[in-house]
Design an enzyme around this catalytic site. Sequence first.
Site, PDB file in Angstrom:
ATOM      1  N   HIS A   1       5.576   5.971  -1.047  1.00  0.00           N
ATOM      2  CA  HIS A   1       6.339   4.762  -1.344  1.00  0.00           C
ATOM      3  C   HIS A   1       5.514   3.529  -1.002  1.00  0.00           C
ATOM      4  O   HIS A   1       4.492   3.623  -0.324  1.00  0.00           O
ATOM      5  CB  HIS A   1       7.646   4.741  -0.541  1.00  0.00           C
ATOM      6  CG  HIS A   1       7.416   4.596   0.929  1.00  0.00           C
ATOM      7  ND1 HIS A   1       7.064   5.676   1.733  1.00  0.00           N
ATOM      8  CD2 HIS A   1       7.432   3.516   1.752  1.00  0.00           C
ATOM      9  CE1 HIS A   1       6.902   5.256   2.975  1.00  0.00           C
ATOM     10  NE2 HIS A   1       7.114   3.939   3.008  1.00  0.00           N
TER      11      HIS A   1
ATOM     12  N   HIS B   1       0.851  -1.198   0.000  1.00  0.00           N
ATOM     13  CA  HIS B   1       0.000   0.000   0.000  1.00  0.00           C
ATOM     14  C   HIS B   1       0.883   1.243   0.000  1.00  0.00           C
ATOM     15  O   HIS B   1       2.090   1.152   0.240  1.00  0.00           O
ATOM     16  CB  HIS B   1      -0.913   0.012   1.233  1.00  0.00           C
ATOM     17  CG  HIS B   1      -0.136   0.084   2.518  1.00  0.00           C
ATOM     18  ND1 HIS B   1       0.333  -1.030   3.178  1.00  0.00           N
ATOM     19  CD2 HIS B   1       0.294   1.154   3.239  1.00  0.00           C
ATOM     20  CE1 HIS B   1       1.007  -0.656   4.255  1.00  0.00           C
ATOM     21  NE2 HIS B   1       1.006   0.664   4.311  1.00  0.00           N
TER      22      HIS B   1
END
Length: 177
Positions: free
Chosen positions: A120, A37
Site C-alpha cells: 500500500h 512509497h
Amino acid sequence: MPRLFTAIEIPEDIGAALATYRGGLSGARWIDVENYHVTLRFLGDVDDETAREASYLLGHVRRAPFDVTIEGIDVFGGSRPRALIARVKPSTALTELQAEHERLMRRAGLEPERRNFTPHVTLARLRDASSRAVADYLGLRGGPTRLSFRAERFVLYSSRDSVGGGPYVEEATYVLR
C-alpha cells in the site's frame, strides 16, 4: 541509531494523481507527496553495524523490473481507522521481492516481521477520524482508476524518530535488473 526501511518509490506523476485525494477528511494528517512509497521491509532503529550489513546484503538482490498497480483507496483500522491508503495490487514479483528483503534482514540479525505484507501507499494518518467520516469520504471520493508504473529500483530509507510521514532520506538505491 538510524531508523531504516526499504521501499519502492512512487513516481512523480503517480504521486500527483494520488495527491488529488488530499483534503476533505477531518482528523487526517496528510503525507507529503514526495514521501509516498510502498514499504517492503521496516528494519526499525538499528545500530550502525546492522545498517551496514543490511545495506550490503540488499546489494545482492537480483530481480527484474516489474509493474506496480494501484487499484483503489482504502483504510487500515476498520472501526478505528488509523490510516488512509492506496491499495497496491499484490503481484508475484512484488511479493517475492518483499520476501527476499525479509530473508536478508533476518540474516542481518533482525527479528522476523510480525505483520503480513499488505502492499500500500499511505496517504494520511488518521487521528480522531470517525469511521462514519471515513466511510463518507471513501464513498464521495471513490478511488483512482488503476494507476500503474514500472518499479526499476528500490531504496533503503532512513527517517527521524517521529510520528511518521517523513521526511525520509535515501541512504542507498538498488537497481532492479
